[in-house]
Design a protein around this motif. Structure first.
Motif, PDB file in Angstrom:
ATOM      1  N   ARG A 243       0.845  -1.191   0.000  1.00  0.00           N
ATOM      2  CA  ARG A 243       0.000   0.000   0.000  1.00  0.00           C
ATOM      3  C   ARG A 243       0.881   1.241   0.000  1.00  0.00           C
ATOM      4  NH1 ARG A 243      -4.579   1.632   4.499  1.00  0.00           N
ATOM      5  NH2 ARG A 243      -2.795   1.522   5.878  1.00  0.00           N
ATOM      6  N   ASN A 244       0.326   2.334  -0.511  1.00  0.00           N
ATOM      7  CA  ASN A 244       0.961   3.646  -0.456  1.00  0.00           C
ATOM      8  C   ASN A 244       2.270   3.716  -1.228  1.00  0.00           C
ATOM      9  OD1 ASN A 244      -1.095   4.678   1.239  1.00  0.00           O
ATOM     10  ND2 ASN A 244      -0.096   3.752   3.013  1.00  0.00           N
ATOM     11  N   GLY A 245       2.410   2.889  -2.248  1.00  0.00           N
ATOM     12  CA  GLY A 245       3.541   3.029  -3.145  1.00  0.00           C
ATOM     13  C   GLY A 245       4.432   1.816  -3.270  1.00  0.00           C
ATOM     14  N   VAL A 246       4.575   1.316  -4.519  1.00  0.00           N
ATOM     15  CA  VAL A 246       5.513   0.250  -4.872  1.00  0.00           C
ATOM     16  C   VAL A 246       6.187   0.683  -6.170  1.00  0.00           C
ATOM     17  CG1 VAL A 246       5.832  -2.207  -5.320  1.00  0.00           C
ATOM     18  CG2 VAL A 246       3.905  -1.443  -3.927  1.00  0.00           C
ATOM     19  N   TRP A 247       7.505   0.469  -6.254  1.00  0.00           N
ATOM     20  CA  TRP A 247       8.236   0.881  -7.447  1.00  0.00           C
ATOM     21  C   TRP A 247       9.219  -0.209  -7.885  1.00  0.00           C
ATOM     22  CZ3 TRP A 247       7.095   3.912  -3.338  1.00  0.00           C
ATOM     23  CH2 TRP A 247       6.327   5.065  -3.595  1.00  0.00           C
ATOM     24  N   LEU A 248       9.417  -0.301  -9.197  1.00  0.00           N
ATOM     25  CA  LEU A 248      10.402  -1.223  -9.751  1.00  0.00           C
ATOM     26  C   LEU A 248      11.792  -0.588  -9.665  1.00  0.00           C
ATOM     27  CD1 LEU A 248      10.968  -3.881 -11.303  1.00  0.00           C
ATOM     28  CD2 LEU A 248      10.649  -2.554 -13.424  1.00  0.00           C
ATOM     29  N   ILE A 249      12.757  -1.392  -9.216  1.00  0.00           N
ATOM     30  CA  ILE A 249      14.163  -0.972  -9.173  1.00  0.00           C
ATOM     31  C   ILE A 249      14.915  -1.761 -10.238  1.00  0.00           C
ATOM     32  CG2 ILE A 249      16.238  -0.750  -7.758  1.00  0.00           C
ATOM     33  CD1 ILE A 249      14.392  -1.050  -5.278  1.00  0.00           C
ATOM     34  N   GLU A 250      15.653  -1.067 -11.093  1.00  0.00           N
ATOM     35  CA  GLU A 250      16.476  -1.713 -12.109  1.00  0.00           C
ATOM     36  C   GLU A 250      17.862  -1.092 -12.090  1.00  0.00           C
ATOM     37  OE1 GLU A 250      13.640  -2.993 -15.706  1.00  0.00           O
ATOM     38  OE2 GLU A 250      13.481  -0.847 -15.245  1.00  0.00           O
ATOM     39  N   ASP A 251      18.867  -1.943 -11.877  1.00  0.00           N
ATOM     40  CA  ASP A 251      20.264  -1.502 -11.829  1.00  0.00           C
ATOM     41  C   ASP A 251      20.455  -0.342 -10.858  1.00  0.00           C
ATOM     42  OD1 ASP A 251      21.032  -3.408 -13.753  1.00  0.00           O
ATOM     43  OD2 ASP A 251      20.408  -2.064 -15.377  1.00  0.00           O
ATOM     44  N   GLY A 252      19.843  -0.475  -9.687  1.00  0.00           N
ATOM     45  CA  GLY A 252      20.040   0.510  -8.634  1.00  0.00           C
ATOM     46  C   GLY A 252      19.276   1.798  -8.785  1.00  0.00           C
ATOM     47  N   VAL A 253      18.348   1.847  -9.733  1.00  0.00           N
ATOM     48  CA  VAL A 253      17.577   3.064  -9.987  1.00  0.00           C
ATOM     49  C   VAL A 253      16.089   2.724  -9.967  1.00  0.00           C
ATOM     50  CG1 VAL A 253      17.095   4.910 -11.637  1.00  0.00           C
ATOM     51  CG2 VAL A 253      19.437   4.058 -11.368  1.00  0.00           C
ATOM     52  N   VAL A 254      15.291   3.574  -9.309  1.00  0.00           N
ATOM     53  CA  VAL A 254      13.837   3.419  -9.353  1.00  0.00           C
ATOM     54  C   VAL A 254      13.359   3.876 -10.719  1.00  0.00           C
ATOM     55  CG1 VAL A 254      11.647   4.186  -8.393  1.00  0.00           C
ATOM     56  CG2 VAL A 254      13.568   3.721  -6.877  1.00  0.00           C
ATOM     57  N   THR A 255      12.712   2.976 -11.469  1.00  0.00           N
ATOM     58  CA  THR A 255      12.368   3.289 -12.867  1.00  0.00           C
ATOM     59  C   THR A 255      10.891   3.554 -13.100  1.00  0.00           C
ATOM     60  OG1 THR A 255      12.214   0.915 -13.354  1.00  0.00           O
ATOM     61  CG2 THR A 255      14.334   2.004 -13.781  1.00  0.00           C
ATOM     62  N   ARG A 256      10.012   2.898 -12.365  1.00  0.00           N
ATOM     63  CA  ARG A 256       8.579   3.114 -12.616  1.00  0.00           C
ATOM     64  C   ARG A 256       7.765   2.649 -11.415  1.00  0.00           C
ATOM     65  NH1 ARG A 256       8.166  -0.846 -17.669  1.00  0.00           N
ATOM     66  NH2 ARG A 256      10.233   0.044 -17.923  1.00  0.00           N
ATOM     67  N   ALA A 257       6.561   3.217 -11.322  1.00  0.00           N
ATOM     68  CA  ALA A 257       5.634   2.793 -10.278  1.00  0.00           C
ATOM     69  C   ALA A 257       4.973   1.474 -10.670  1.00  0.00           C
ATOM     70  CB  ALA A 257       4.574   3.859 -10.064  1.00  0.00           C
ATOM     71  N   VAL A 258       4.611   0.693  -9.654  1.00  0.00           N
ATOM     72  CA  VAL A 258       4.015  -0.629  -9.856  1.00  0.00           C
ATOM     73  C   VAL A 258       2.691  -0.685  -9.107  1.00  0.00           C
ATOM     74  CG1 VAL A 258       4.320  -3.112  -9.412  1.00  0.00           C
ATOM     75  CG2 VAL A 258       6.278  -1.707 -10.115  1.00  0.00           C
ATOM     76  N   ARG A 259       1.717  -1.364  -9.702  1.00  0.00           N
ATOM     77  CA  ARG A 259       0.437  -1.553  -9.014  1.00  0.00           C
ATOM     78  C   ARG A 259       0.635  -2.398  -7.760  1.00  0.00           C
ATOM     79  NH1 ARG A 259      -3.796   0.308 -11.851  1.00  0.00           N
ATOM     80  NH2 ARG A 259      -3.582   0.499 -14.124  1.00  0.00           N
ATOM     81  N   ASP A 260      -0.246  -2.180  -6.785  1.00  0.00           N
ATOM     82  CA  ASP A 260      -0.150  -2.926  -5.534  1.00  0.00           C
ATOM     83  C   ASP A 260      -0.228  -4.429  -5.788  1.00  0.00           C
ATOM     84  OD1 ASP A 260       0.187  -0.945  -3.543  1.00  0.00           O
ATOM     85  OD2 ASP A 260      -1.902  -0.342  -3.801  1.00  0.00           O
ATOM     86  N   LEU A 261       0.463  -5.164  -4.941  1.00  0.00           N
ATOM     87  CA  LEU A 261       0.590  -6.612  -5.086  1.00  0.00           C
ATOM     88  C   LEU A 261       0.182  -7.312  -3.801  1.00  0.00           C
ATOM     89  CD1 LEU A 261       4.118  -6.534  -6.736  1.00  0.00           C
ATOM     90  CD2 LEU A 261       2.053  -7.372  -7.866  1.00  0.00           C
ATOM     91  N   ARG A 262      -0.357  -8.513  -3.959  1.00  0.00           N
ATOM     92  CA  ARG A 262      -0.585  -9.397  -2.803  1.00  0.00           C
ATOM     93  C   ARG A 262       0.646 -10.258  -2.604  1.00  0.00           C
ATOM     94  NH1 ARG A 262      -4.061 -11.328   0.641  1.00  0.00           N
ATOM     95  NH2 ARG A 262      -5.749  -9.986  -0.142  1.00  0.00           N
ATOM     96  N   PHE A 263       0.948 -10.560  -1.341  1.00  0.00           N
ATOM     97  CA  PHE A 263       2.085 -11.419  -1.034  1.00  0.00           C
ATOM     98  C   PHE A 263       1.672 -12.523  -0.072  1.00  0.00           C
ATOM     99  CE2 PHE A 263       2.174  -8.206   2.306  1.00  0.00           C
ATOM    100  CZ  PHE A 263       2.400  -8.963   3.446  1.00  0.00           C
ATOM    101  N   THR A 264       2.412 -13.607  -0.086  1.00  0.00           N
ATOM    102  CA  THR A 264       2.307 -14.675   0.904  1.00  0.00           C
ATOM    103  C   THR A 264       3.731 -15.048   1.273  1.00  0.00           C
ATOM    104  OG1 THR A 264       0.250 -15.487  -0.076  1.00  0.00           O
ATOM    105  CG2 THR A 264       1.413 -16.968   1.424  1.00  0.00           C
ATOM    106  N   GLN A 265       4.107 -14.773   2.520  1.00  0.00           N
ATOM    107  CA  GLN A 265       5.502 -14.876   2.896  1.00  0.00           C
ATOM    108  C   GLN A 265       5.641 -15.289   4.356  1.00  0.00           C
ATOM    109  OE1 GLN A 265       8.485 -14.281   1.059  1.00  0.00           O
ATOM    110  NE2 GLN A 265       9.343 -15.172   2.936  1.00  0.00           N
ATOM    111  N   ALA A 266       6.553 -16.235   4.622  1.00  0.00           N
ATOM    112  CA  ALA A 266       6.930 -16.567   5.997  1.00  0.00           C
ATOM    113  C   ALA A 266       7.914 -15.498   6.473  1.00  0.00           C
ATOM    114  CB  ALA A 266       7.566 -17.950   6.067  1.00  0.00           C
ATOM    115  N   TYR A 267       7.511 -14.719   7.461  1.00  0.00           N
ATOM    116  CA  TYR A 267       8.339 -13.596   7.892  1.00  0.00           C
ATOM    117  C   TYR A 267       9.718 -14.033   8.415  1.00  0.00           C
ATOM    118  CZ  TYR A 267       4.645 -10.041   7.392  1.00  0.00           C
ATOM    119  OH  TYR A 267       3.717  -9.160   6.900  1.00  0.00           O
TER     120      TYR A 267
END
Length: 461
Positions: free
Chosen positions: A391-415
């Protein structure tokens, strides 16, 4: 004010002796809370609210049976009625062979005094920070709150143990919106003077402007940089489900004290008196800083007297109103930041908005920058597998640079798996205290760079 809470606690203990007899054991906590909130929406303050409450919580053990009662009436009749109905409830309860007894008189440690300016802040002072937040957003629509709280509490039991303490806290949580995209900034502190509405507003606005026109990414495992707001969700779930003494006693926790379960970059400390407060828990056990994880090795889980007795441990001072049901868990957890001086700049351009996060981004080949996690729900308590949304912002990082905004994603993760040995690739140098919905509960975290996070689909999936 101090005499008031202490006098009420003493009156309840005296009533227990008169009404329940010399063989009864009891402990009482009297808490006076003052919380004031300035809310804003559509870039205008729309509500100022203030609430002052007094609560009296009594736990009574008589004839081998235990009951708990609570109330808010502190006059003689109200206190007598509280003791009488708790005594009736105890007589109707089944026997309690696990009753851990009372804490004997114990010297309580000193705590730093709370900031009086925060404890007695007026609406104008909160409004000034809201105005600064709105102005710094540069015309974007904003919403959020600024909160100040003050609490005084007294403890007493029939064994003669007493304690008293105070705490104050300030918190601000706000969003800025651009093109239907929200950017967030939040912070909690011991002093209202430490909250800079302009800095927080600029952070939120920078994230919102950088989040427009997001693209969709396929599900998969991505390297991530989590900002402090996202890390706070990790800490909250680790605390409630992992370091919880009741979950540990019932074999529902991942925690294995003495085992290297985390990356060496992970050191977690519960620090309940960092912002002063009552120096004992609701059972009278002294509260003190407790290392939970040191350089990746799990040190401890938190106990009240009942879970301690069940596991052959000692109480860590984490008894609370909720601990008999939900178990004792830490509520003021710090993830220690990396060593080294803080970077000088306060705000940088683009979605990372602070230099601490920006440095972690530069090391990522391809991954995601995540501002915040929300609506998280535990699927497997033992593994602490959690599902939730960004929520409130996700961005793609490519070669150490933030390149574009990404739509929100669902995750399933063992913390715990995400923080396992070798999984933490970087830690920021500055920890930011993130507020919880309850005053006096907070999670202090720097940004984190993690090797892998499992995204399972879009936010609607």
């Amino acid at each position: 004010m101090s005499a008031n809470e202490q006098e009420i606690a003493g009156q309840v203990v005296e009533l227990v002796g008169r009404l329940a007899g010399a063989g009864a054991q009891a402990e009482v906590t009297v808490t006076r809370s003052d919380v004031a909130l300035t809310r804003f929406a559509n870039s205008f303050i729309h509500q100022n609210v203030a609430e002052s409450t007094v609560s009296v919580r009594l736990r009574l053990h008589a004839d081998g049976r235990t009951a708990t009662g609570s109330g808010s009436l502190t006059g003689p009749d109200g206190l007598r009625e509280l003791v009488e109905r708790t005594l009736v409830a105890a007589r109707l309860c089944p026997p309690d062979p696990g009753w851990p007894g009372l804490v004997p008189p114990t010297p309580a440690p000193g705590a730093p005094p709370p900031d009086e300016a925060t404890a007695h802040a007026d609406p104008d002072e909160r409004a000034a920070r809201v105005r600064a937040f709105v102005d710094a957003a540069g015309g974007l629509e904003t919403a959020g709150y600024c909160r100040t709280s003050h609490q005084a509490a007294a403890f007493a039991n029939t064994a003669g143990h007493t304690a008293w303490g105070r705490m104050a806290e300030a918190a601000m949580d706000g969003i800025a919106r651009a093109g239907g995209v929200d950017g967030v900034a939040r912070l909690a502190a011991d002093r209202l003077s430490e909250l800079d509405g302009a800095v927080l507003g600029a952070r939120a606005a920078g994230k919102a402007r950088s989040g427009v026109d997001p693209v969709e990414l396929p599900p998969g495992r991505y390297e991530v940089v989590f900002e402090p707001a996202a890390v706070a969700d990790l800490l909250a779930n680790l605390a409630m489900y992992g370091f919880n003494g009741k979950a540990y006693a019932e074999r529902k926790s991942f925690a294995e004290p003495g085992a290297a379960q985390f990356d060496r970059a992970v050191t977690l400390v519960d620090d309940p008196l960092a912002a002063s407060g009552l120096p004992v828990d609701t059972e009278g056990t002294i509260r003190r800083a407790l290392p939970l994880v040191t350089a990746g090795t799990t040190d401890a889980v938190t106990h009240d007297r009942r879970t301690a007795a069940a596991t052959g441990a000692a109480s860590t001072g984490h008894g609370s109103l909720e601990s008999p049901t939900f178990g004792p868990f830490p509520r003021t957890v710090r993830l220690l930041a990396a060593e080294g001086p803080a970077l000088a700049a306060d705000v940088v351009a683009g979605p990372p908005v602070n230099p601490d996060t920006a440095v972690l981004v530069t090391g990522v080949g391809r991954g995601l920058l995540v501002s915040d996690l929300w609506y998280t729900r535990v699927l497997d308590p033992k593994a602490l597998t959690v599902t939730g949304l960004t929520r409130n912002g996700v961005w793609l990082i490519e070669d150490g640079v933030v390149t574009r905004a990404v739509r929100d994603l669902r995750f399933t993760q063992a913390y715990p798996q995400a923080l396992a040995p070798g999984a933490v690739l970087g830690t920021g140098r500055v920890a930011l205290r993130q507020p919880d919905r309850a005053a006096g509960v907070w999670w202090s975290a720097p940004p984190l760079r993690l090797a892998e996070w499992n995204f399972t689909g879009g936010a609607s999936g």
